[in-house]
Design an enzyme around this catalytic site. Sequence first.
Site, PDB file in Angstrom:
ATOM      1  N   HIS A  45       0.822  -1.222   0.000  1.00 34.77           N
ATOM      2  CA  HIS A  45       0.000   0.000   0.000  1.00 34.77           C
ATOM      3  C   HIS A  45       0.850   1.264   0.000  1.00 34.77           C
ATOM      4  CE1 HIS A  45      -3.252  -2.737   0.949  1.00 34.77           C
ATOM      5  NE2 HIS A  45      -4.105  -1.749   0.736  1.00 34.77           N
ATOM      6  N   LYS A  77       3.457   2.146  -1.788  1.00 37.43           N
ATOM      7  CA  LYS A  77       4.270   2.432  -2.980  1.00 37.43           C
ATOM      8  C   LYS A  77       4.396   3.943  -3.171  1.00 37.43           C
ATOM      9  CE  LYS A  77       1.674  -0.120  -5.729  1.00 37.43           C
ATOM     10  NZ  LYS A  77       0.785  -0.771  -4.759  1.00 37.43           N
ATOM     11  N   HIS A 120      -0.039   2.198   5.292  1.00 39.09           N
ATOM     12  CA  HIS A 120      -1.303   1.506   5.071  1.00 39.09           C
ATOM     13  C   HIS A 120      -2.240   1.880   6.226  1.00 39.09           C
ATOM     14  CE1 HIS A 120      -3.560  -2.508   4.075  1.00 39.09           C
ATOM     15  NE2 HIS A 120      -4.350  -1.455   4.040  1.00 39.09           N
ATOM     16  N   TYR A 169      -2.435   5.325  -0.179  1.00 39.47           N
ATOM     17  CA  TYR A 169      -2.803   5.548  -1.587  1.00 39.47           C
ATOM     18  C   TYR A 169      -2.567   7.010  -1.974  1.00 39.47           C
ATOM     19  CZ  TYR A 169      -5.485   1.121  -1.354  1.00 39.47           C
ATOM     20  OH  TYR A 169      -5.889  -0.176  -1.207  1.00 39.47           O
ATOM     21  N   ARG A 172      -6.231   8.335   1.491  1.00 42.02           N
ATOM     22  CA  ARG A 172      -7.227   7.832   2.435  1.00 42.02           C
ATOM     23  C   ARG A 172      -6.623   7.937   3.826  1.00 42.02           C
ATOM     24  NH1 ARG A 172      -8.846   1.777   1.746  1.00 42.02           N
ATOM     25  NH2 ARG A 172      -6.933   1.564   2.954  1.00 42.02           N
ATOM     26  N   HIS A 189     -17.010   1.168  -2.057  1.00 40.23           N
ATOM     27  CA  HIS A 189     -16.531  -0.078  -1.462  1.00 40.23           C
ATOM     28  C   HIS A 189     -17.553  -0.593  -0.441  1.00 40.23           C
ATOM     29  CE1 HIS A 189     -14.261  -3.022   0.621  1.00 40.23           C
ATOM     30  NE2 HIS A 189     -13.848  -2.259   1.601  1.00 40.23           N
ATOM     31  N   HIS A 221     -13.883  -7.502   5.191  1.00 37.84           N
ATOM     32  CA  HIS A 221     -13.343  -6.748   4.054  1.00 37.84           C
ATOM     33  C   HIS A 221     -13.030  -7.645   2.865  1.00 37.84           C
ATOM     34  CE1 HIS A 221     -11.058  -3.742   1.892  1.00 37.84           C
ATOM     35  NE2 HIS A 221     -10.034  -4.565   1.841  1.00 37.84           N
TER      36      HIS A 221
HETATM   37 ZN    ZN Z   1     -13.248  -2.920   3.559  1.00 37.68          ZN
END
Ligand code: ZN
Length: 485
Positions: A107, A109, A127, A173, A189, A249, A264
């Site tokens: 996550h 990167k 992350h 992200y 996020r 999501h 998730h």
């Molecule tokens: Zn989720």
Amino acid sequence: MNKQAFSSVVIVMTLCLVIGCANLPQIHKNTNLQRDYFAENGFGEGVAVVQHPAGEYKNGVTYLAYQGPKEDPYVAAYNHATGEWKGPYKAGVSILGKNPRGKIDSHGKPTLIIDHAGYIHIFYGSHGGVLDLHGKNALGDYHSGENKHAVSARPYDISEWVDLDNVSPFGTYNQAIKMENGDLYLFNRHGAHRSDWVYQKSTDNGRTFESPVSFLKYKARADGLGTDSWYPYVSKGVGNQIVVGFDYHFCWNRNAPRNNRGGHSTERKNLYYMTFNTDTNEWHSVDGQLLSIPLTKEEADAKALAFDTGKNWTFNGTTKVDAKGNPHISAYIGEDIGWQIGGPKNARYFRWDGSRWNGNLNNGLPIGRGDFLSSGDNVSFLLSGIDSQTKRTSVRWWESNDAGETFTQGHELLQFKDDWDDRTSNADSLRPKSLSNLDSPGSASSSFIRNAHPDARIIIAEKADGTDYRRMYLVGDNGPVVRRD
Ligand code: ZN
């Protein structure tokens, strides 16, 4: 043999007599060193579409960032005039990726952008942050890592880096945008997958950032089954505008009685679009309705829906506007075949024509990852995916001349030639593969490089069996940019 060639042979033979021939094989060896990739220490996914830009072209040089060993950020640079490569240099240290038995997270990167003064910035390493390290996250939950910000010690020089760490540690992200006046916006996020999406603004070339501002809201669903959550792709629009394409999501509670798929997963639905006026700080739907931020699911459905994916699952591609300011959204959409990741997803394309959204789920684009260009009725996708005939990873153009309704196969830029199974396996390869690898089209792709030179549009990370390392390619209209040193 012509006269010139004969002369050359005579000269070489004479040299052999004078200095000995021991150096001659060296000449051949140097030629063999030419390779299509610029690094082979990409790690995990290496790059992805969402962490962007992964590179920027400026003053004749393409600067690139990717995830290397132990999930640390690496930066390389290619000079288009001289053909010279610099780096890769390790540009910072992530707190992710340091457990040799842990799952590769990927996550964190790196995202790379150059400020108005020529300093190169990277954002990486998170992350969602950690409660024990970073304290309470008022805008979401936690997972791991710490969002970090480093800058080059000197303008346009990637050899030395300075930690600034002046952005929220929870952000993941990272997506960076520079406006024409030099203002930098960092979108991310603010935590793990039950968190608001936020931006932080800098008006001093990234030396300080304002506090995070939420623009997409996470909240418990009214039916009690889970939490609303989001995945956006943010890019610069026309003038003072920033545009956002995003999907929804479904973050189910662990005990949610739906297809036995509690908790998730990568279940994401629908495509939405909105715009951000950075002068007035107002947000609008594509047809000009004012939106309140952070945007809720209810308001998104009512005002910002671009495409209802129905039972299909989707995965973010890039979103951008054309010269007229009309938006174009790419996404990867496929059937839900269950478990955690859904099924294979083909590239799909949607455009707003000034009065309605156009696009379809049968446009001829393959399973792959990449980015696109559009000009009038011509749309060109550059995708990295598995070639249906050769079963090898192929990076090629896909062309449409009917405004994206149908695409046909275009020019191939790169095909992976060997299976790269001669790499020495190491302890890292014993670790379980990250979830994202299971949904991969055989390689990973970045978004287009910012202000890309046509010879160097995109970064491709070659996935191979038996190792977590990746060969990293810089690919443009003449194929991969070769490296000879
Ligand atoms: Zn989720």
